[in-house]
Design an enzyme around this catalytic site. Sequence first.
Site, short mmCIF file in Angstrom:
data_model
loop_
_atom_site.label_atom_id
_atom_site.label_comp_id
_atom_site.label_asym_id
_atom_site.label_seq_id
_atom_site.Cartn_x
_atom_site.Cartn_y
_atom_site.Cartn_z
N GLU A 50 0.85 -1.19 0.00
CA GLU A 50 0.00 0.00 0.00
C GLU A 50 0.89 1.24 0.00
OE1 GLU A 50 -2.85 -0.05 3.20
OE2 GLU A 50 -3.64 1.93 2.68
N ASN A 70 -6.64 1.40 2.93
CA ASN A 70 -7.35 2.64 3.20
C ASN A 70 -6.95 3.74 2.22
OD1 ASN A 70 -8.50 1.31 5.37
ND2 ASN A 70 -7.13 2.19 6.90
N ASN A 86 -12.26 -0.79 -0.63
CA ASN A 86 -11.56 -1.39 0.51
C ASN A 86 -12.30 -1.10 1.80
OD1 ASN A 86 -9.03 -2.47 1.90
ND2 ASN A 86 -9.20 -0.45 2.83
N GLU A 87 -12.57 -2.13 2.58
CA GLU A 87 -13.15 -1.99 3.93
C GLU A 87 -14.23 -0.92 4.00
OE1 GLU A 87 -9.94 -1.61 6.81
OE2 GLU A 87 -9.45 -3.73 6.59
N TYR A 122 -6.60 -9.09 11.43
CA TYR A 122 -5.31 -8.91 12.10
C TYR A 122 -5.48 -9.37 13.54
CZ TYR A 122 -4.22 -5.82 8.18
OH TYR A 122 -4.00 -5.30 6.93
N GLU A 139 -6.38 -9.40 3.42
CA GLU A 139 -5.49 -8.80 4.42
C GLU A 139 -5.46 -9.73 5.63
OE1 GLU A 139 -5.90 -4.64 5.50
OE2 GLU A 139 -6.59 -4.14 3.49
N GLN A 164 1.47 -6.56 5.37
CA GLN A 164 1.82 -6.23 4.01
C GLN A 164 3.18 -6.84 3.70
OE1 GLN A 164 1.05 -2.09 3.08
NE2 GLN A 164 -0.90 -2.09 4.13
O1 AHR Z 1 -2.93 -2.94 6.12
C1 AHR Z 1 -3.14 -1.77 6.85
C2 AHR Z 1 -4.58 -1.28 6.79
O2 AHR Z 1 -5.40 -2.21 7.44
C3 AHR Z 1 -5.19 -1.18 5.42
O3 AHR Z 1 -4.91 0.03 4.80
C4 AHR Z 1 -6.65 -1.30 5.69
O4 AHR Z 1 -7.35 -1.87 4.64
C5 AHR Z 1 -6.71 -2.13 6.96
O5 AHR Z 1 -7.52 -1.54 7.92
#
Ligand code: AHR
Length: 519
Positions: A26, A71, A171-172, A243, A307, A367
């Site tokens: 990103e 994001n 995204n999200e 995450y 992700e 990432q």
């Molecule tokens: O990977 C970091 C961030 O985590 C990304 O930009 C977003 O999509 C997620 O919240």
Amino acid sequence: MKSKMTISKNFKIGEVDKRLFGSFIEHLGRAVYDGIYEKDNEDCDKNGFRQDVKELIKEIDVPVIRYPGGNFVSNFKWEDSVGPKEERPSRLDLAWRTIETNEIGLGEFYEYAKEVNSEVMMAVNLGTRGMEDARNLIEYCNHPGGSKYSNLRISHGAKEPYNFKIWCLGNEMDGPWQMGHKTANEYGRIASETAKLMKAVDPDIELVACGSSYRTMETFGKWEETVLEHTYDYVDYVSLHQYFGKYYGDISTSDYKGDLYSEKEYTENYLAKSLSMDEYIEDVVAICDYVKAVKRQRKTINISFDEWNIWYHSKEQEEAIVNGDPWQIAPRLLEDIYTMEDALVFGTMGISLLKHADRVKIACVAQLVNVIAPIMTEPNGPAWKQTIFYPYKDLSKYGRGIVLVPVVECDTYDTLEFEKVPYVESVAVYNEEKEEVTIFAVNRNLEEDIDFKIQIEGFTKIEAIEHTILQSDGAEDRNDIENTQKVTPIIIEDINVMNNEVSAKLNKFSWNVIRVKVK
Ligand code: AHR
């Protein structure tokens, strides 16, 4: 302690999609600038890309890289990132509150991905922009020529189209933090209309609709159902993001901050979090199939887990930049330095993806460089491997083939959040072409080694290849700029084969890759 796994050539979960161990870059922090790209570094190639980083990416063998966000994409103006560099504007990126110089853009990243043998998984901005821009962007990238935007690409020096095959529809979009955040109905409508336009430009693309940002989102479940009701005909995948952190998660204690329980209790709980990833995938598969049934559809929607990783060490760094000292170019953001225990949790997450290979077709470690990443760099200094680099590389290298159903017998334990957590998390992949079976296994036991037996049915001959193990004395051991080699894998010669039974020792608190030749 003892454990036994039984697998058979004939009991298959499914074939691993080659995109299962992809990653993500990103425009965030030092992922691009001072990460893959560092123009003043003398070890860079003619385009300013770091050679050492390229080599490390190739070592992992990353099949697909999601780009340019995240994001970031929700306030991205793609036109700023193409054409002559001197004419590209600098912009405020509102997602991370930094300055985006646009020195590296679409065309440069396309070339970069080719060099590291990866496919680009592209995203369109459905936050601040919409279907018209998405339609123009795909025309720029994928249309051969003879139209405004394809001719623009050609005028920028790219005669051949990029032919990006996988596209994320935003995204999200469920997250209130997202620029242009939407309700499920708002997003479902714009996503389906955008998908219709994009597939009219290029019918060969595959589209990913945004699922939930986390399983703990209040809208989780209903969001997927509503979005798929709108988009089912046009999309191919729904996304999942997850995450994990050691001190936050699903425990429903309001004052859960990391000081209520002992370190051991947190570690045991942390190591079990992949169980929640298993449930998350199974929940979303159920929702996809529910909408399929209600719509009397033949087509199946699969999962893009685009992700996944560990993310918690760098939360203060993020706060200090985003809210304390914004509008910097490529500041140090989200630079988690991963520990031994993070590597084990990461390994169990990878095993979870393999166990669901019948429905999870694409997945991206978020990432790849510097930002919550397996690869770290220092400007004009070294690039090095974080602890999570090793399980990532193992999974990507050996997790290709057919996943076999793992029947694992072992003792279990209870944690703060989970019951009956197996001490051994394991899965096996049969690579027909190479005539190899690889067994990935994590020993979650902090105190005891495990005598691990693997009964392999369906082959006439089995021979040991090697057993690599990642372990370290301390759960908090890590590789950093001071010591880049503290946690590294070793090969041990403990594989015994008797007829169709393989035995090996799973050292306490370790990641294991056991490979055997099969006929
Ligand atoms: O990977 C970091 C961030 O985590 C990304 O930009 C977003 O999509 C997620 O919240």
